[in-house]
Design a protein around this motif. Structure first.
Motif: not given
Length: 301
Positions: A88-89, A219-221, A244-248, A272-278
């Motif tokens: 992402r830009e 992020l896109l999902d 997306l918080d890179p620390r958590t 929530g968790a990134a693997d639950r993005a959609a």
């Protein structure tokens, strides 16, 4: 801009697959040819429809697009999948003034100034945040819009553009004001370039997979899932922005549907968790619907 995006992708592809030959085929979209409102030719799909047809017909194997110009899955022909998502830009919008105009902000512009934009989101934000200014629809690619702005042929006193797009063209020097995304809500998919392929083309999918930036894909999902839940169309003034918080590794989706008349906005947030993005994106979109966002989804105040 499309050629710059293609060149950047081609460099990545050839670096990853140096033994393969990549042929670039230029496709002129209906959105690029049309000079009137996008709603007359099917909204966002105007930028992808021609490439979609060639992709589904097997004439090309991949198609490149700005994610913010790609229609949601609910109003697009099936059979096309995202194969790669580039990092992402910048997501921010900017104010651009005619060449030679002294630097100014939106707040500085005189009452009644005409501000060009083709996006319902931007028009609604102008009405809400700067009611003394007049949003005016404009069309054309970035280069032609800038040239017509400078010559006076665009019919506006200023225009709103995407910072990422100007950056790709080496034109950030034209920026008069960078708009704060906390107030000036960004577009879903802003700053993201995607490469798509036929959904049943496993070979191309495997070639594209190593080029994907996983955090940006998440992020896109999330952002596209929120738009799909809303079921909005080309007239919808909406913003969905995921971070997306890179620390958590906590992913947060902030979604809003704006009153086209500028009276306000409905907002929803899900984290929530990134693997639950959609799932998170869908949750944010559904909250907006429960709060009454449907009344603004067709572009009517």
């Amino acid at each position: 801009m499309a050629l710059e995006q293609t060149g950047r992708f081609a460099e990545l592809f050839r670096r990853c697959h140096p033994d393969l030959v990549l042929d670039v085929v230029e496709v002129v979209s209906e959105g690029d040819r049309h000079v009137g409102p996008l709603s007359r030719i099917g909204g966002k799909g105007a930028f992808t429809r021609t490439a979609d047809r060639r992709l589904l017909a097997g004439e090309v194997d991949m198609a490149i697009a700005c994610a913010k110009d790609v229609p949601g899955p609910h109003d697009r022909e099936p059979g096309i999948a995202v194969g790669a998502v580039l990092p992402r830009e910048d997501v921010r919008d900017v104010l651009v003034l005619p060449a030679g105009h002294p630097p100014a902000t939106l707040a500085d512009l005189p009452r009644g100034s005409r501000v060009g934009t083709s996006a319902p989101r931007r028009a609604a934000l102008l009405k809400a945040l700067y009611p003394a200014l007049l949003p005016v629809p404009i069309r054309g690619n970035a280069d032609s819009r800038l040239a017509r702005l400078d010559s006076g042929a665009l019919g506006v006193d200023a225009m709103i553009a995407a910072l990422a797009g100007l950056g790709r063209l080496g034109l950030t020097g034209r920026v008069s004001e960078v708009l704060d995304p906390a107030r000036w809500l960004p577009a879903s998919g802003a700053g993201i370039v995607v490469i798509e392929h036929r959904g049943d083309d496993k070979a191309t999918r495997d070639l594209l997979a190593p080029l994907t930036d996983a955090p940006t894909h998440a992020l896109l999902d999330a952002e596209r899932a929120a738009l799909a839940a809303l079921g909005g169309g080309c007239l919808t003034a909406a913003s969905v922005h995921a971070s997306l918080d890179p620390r958590t590794a906590l992913l947060t989706v902030r979604a809003a549907v704006l009153d086209p008349g500028g009276a306000g906005a409905l907002r929803a947030t899900a984290s929530g968790a990134a693997d639950r993005a959609a799932d998170l994106g869908r949750e944010a979109g559904e909250r907006l619907l429960r709060d009454g966002a449907a009344r603004w989804l067709d572009g009517r105040p």
